[in-house]
Design a protein around this motif. Structure first.
Motif, PDB file in Angstrom:
ATOM      1  N   PRO A 199       0.802  -1.228   0.000  1.00 47.56           N
ATOM      2  CA  PRO A 199       0.000   0.000   0.000  1.00 47.56           C
ATOM      3  C   PRO A 199       0.832   1.274   0.000  1.00 47.56           C
ATOM      4  O   PRO A 199       0.286   2.371  -0.140  1.00 47.56           O
ATOM      5  CB  PRO A 199      -0.779  -0.116   1.313  1.00 47.56           C
ATOM      6  N   SER A 200       2.137   1.144   0.200  1.00 51.87           N
ATOM      7  CA  SER A 200       2.956   2.317   0.428  1.00 51.87           C
ATOM      8  C   SER A 200       4.332   2.119  -0.174  1.00 51.87           C
ATOM      9  O   SER A 200       4.844   1.000  -0.239  1.00 51.87           O
ATOM     10  CB  SER A 200       3.073   2.561   1.941  1.00 51.87           C
ATOM     11  N   ARG A 201       4.950   3.201  -0.638  1.00 53.44           N
ATOM     12  CA  ARG A 201       6.285   3.140  -1.223  1.00 53.44           C
ATOM     13  C   ARG A 201       7.127   4.305  -0.734  1.00 53.44           C
ATOM     14  O   ARG A 201       6.619   5.395  -0.499  1.00 53.44           O
ATOM     15  CB  ARG A 201       6.217   3.224  -2.765  1.00 53.44           C
ATOM     16  N   TRP A 202       8.411   4.062  -0.585  1.00 56.73           N
ATOM     17  CA  TRP A 202       9.400   5.122  -0.443  1.00 56.73           C
ATOM     18  C   TRP A 202      10.110   5.246  -1.773  1.00 56.73           C
ATOM     19  O   TRP A 202      10.742   4.284  -2.229  1.00 56.73           O
ATOM     20  CB  TRP A 202      10.409   4.788   0.655  1.00 56.73           C
ATOM     21  N   ILE A 203      10.008   6.391  -2.420  1.00 58.57           N
ATOM     22  CA  ILE A 203      10.598   6.552  -3.747  1.00 58.57           C
ATOM     23  C   ILE A 203      11.472   7.805  -3.800  1.00 58.57           C
ATOM     24  O   ILE A 203      11.274   8.764  -3.058  1.00 58.57           O
ATOM     25  CB  ILE A 203       9.506   6.647  -4.834  1.00 58.57           C
ATOM     26  N   ARG A 204      12.433   7.762  -4.703  1.00 55.11           N
ATOM     27  CA  ARG A 204      13.259   8.948  -4.958  1.00 55.11           C
ATOM     28  C   ARG A 204      12.419   9.982  -5.705  1.00 55.11           C
ATOM     29  O   ARG A 204      11.664   9.638  -6.605  1.00 55.11           O
ATOM     30  CB  ARG A 204      14.467   8.581  -5.816  1.00 55.11           C
ATOM     31  N   SER A 205      12.598  11.235  -5.325  1.00 61.78           N
ATOM     32  CA  SER A 205      11.916  12.300  -6.056  1.00 61.78           C
ATOM     33  C   SER A 205      12.784  13.553  -5.991  1.00 61.78           C
ATOM     34  O   SER A 205      13.738  13.633  -5.222  1.00 61.78           O
ATOM     35  CB  SER A 205      10.538  12.566  -5.456  1.00 61.78           C
ATOM     36  N   LYS A 206      12.442  14.526  -6.804  1.00 65.28           N
ATOM     37  CA  LYS A 206      13.183  15.782  -6.833  1.00 65.28           C
ATOM     38  C   LYS A 206      12.510  16.814  -5.933  1.00 65.28           C
ATOM     39  O   LYS A 206      11.288  16.999  -5.972  1.00 65.28           O
ATOM     40  CB  LYS A 206      13.252  16.326  -8.265  1.00 65.28           C
TER      41      LYS A 206
END
Length: 296
Positions: A199-206
């Motif tokens: 249900p949840s993600r940790w993702i790279r973002s700017k």
């Protein structure tokens, strides 16, 4: 392991999403890891930069460059409760560590030899892993009184794979001392790897303001439903963890430490089109492509 033991381990892992193999390693091997850990801690104590990098698992996951660029390095992270509100250290510096990571398996000779031990290779084969590569490794201290809580989560939220995360990421977790309900052993929702989608993600973002890389939590308010059960493990045991099983550990309010070594693998041949998610915080580098468990 004989064939009967292997069958039981695989069955428990498939059914529950985790398996505990008590007394997997002799005490002498664990003692060697503890001695090497003390050497690493001593190096940290002598480092002028020590005390700068606090790590908190869960919704406050670290996202500065020191963390994001640690996949091919050995770096030190501190417990937030090692400090008071004014930022003063309230414990001995050697007891302030949350963890050391994330390339011990390759850069430290003792932990490298341990990680590529034949027993782990045989265990991976028992679980049906076709071509596992090591993606990260850590010593997690969970020191007395200040060892922080690890909130409920699925490892696949940090270490995501395609076409689906099920069965592609697996962790091996080895306690140096007995992990008990008093000092913060692991707790699992058995079978949740099969019933609870990611249900949840940790993702790279700017960062929209300065363009720097940061971590974004896609659903920070997720609540997992299910009954957690404690999973005590003796020193030298091995706990095998499916990347989709929901687990957690409580703070260590006891007087006893709960240090462990853990590493995660990605089975790049699990599916015909298995691939690592380029949005994961952890990425292979030219200096350290993910090394194969079987070929090293």
């Amino acid at each position: 392991m004989n064939m009967f033991e292997s069958s039981l381990i695989k069955q428990q892992f498939n059914d529950d999403g985790f398996a505990i193999i008590q007394n997997f390693f002799d005490r002498s091997i664990i003692d060697e890891l503890k001695i090497e850990t003390e050497k690493l801690v001593s190096q940290f104590e002598n480092d002028e930069k020590s005390g700068l990098y606090i790590f908190t698992a869960g919704t406050e996951m670290k996202s500065d460059q020191y963390f994001l660029e640690s996949g091919d390095k050995i770096r030190y992270f501190l417990e937030k409760d090692a400090f008071d509100y004014d930022g003063n250290l309230v414990v001995n510096i050697k007891h302030s560590l949350n963890k050391i990571g994330h390339a011990l398996h390759w850069l430290n000779p003792v932990f490298r030899r341990f990680t590529f031990n034949e027993k782990f290779k045989q265990l991976a084969m028992t679980l049906g892993l076709k071509d596992p590569v090591i993606v990260q490794s850590m010593i997690i201290f969970k020191n007395p009184k200040i060892g922080g809580e690890v909130v409920e989560h699925q490892d696949a939220s940090y270490l995501h794979t395609f076409p689906k995360p099920n069965g592609s990421v697996i962790g091996f977790w080895i306690p140096f001392e007995d992990a008990t309900e008093q000092n913060g052993c692991l707790e699992f929702i058995p079978g949740s790897h099969q019933t609870i989608p990611l249900p949840s993600r940790w993702i790279r973002s700017k960062n929209p303001i300065n363009g720097s890389t940061q971590m974004k939590h896609t659903n920070p308010d997720v609540k997992y439903v299910g009954q957690f059960i404690p999973a005590p493990a003796k020193s030298g045991s091995c706990v095998v963890i499916d990347g989709m099983v929901v687990h957690r550990s409580a703070p260590n309010h006891s007087d006893l430490p709960r240090p462990i070594y853990t590493f995660h693998m990605f089975d790049r041949a699990k599916f015909d089109d298995s691939r690592w998610d380029e949005n994961n915080w952890l990425q292979p580098t030219d200096e350290l492509p993910f090394p194969s468990l079987y070929d090293n």
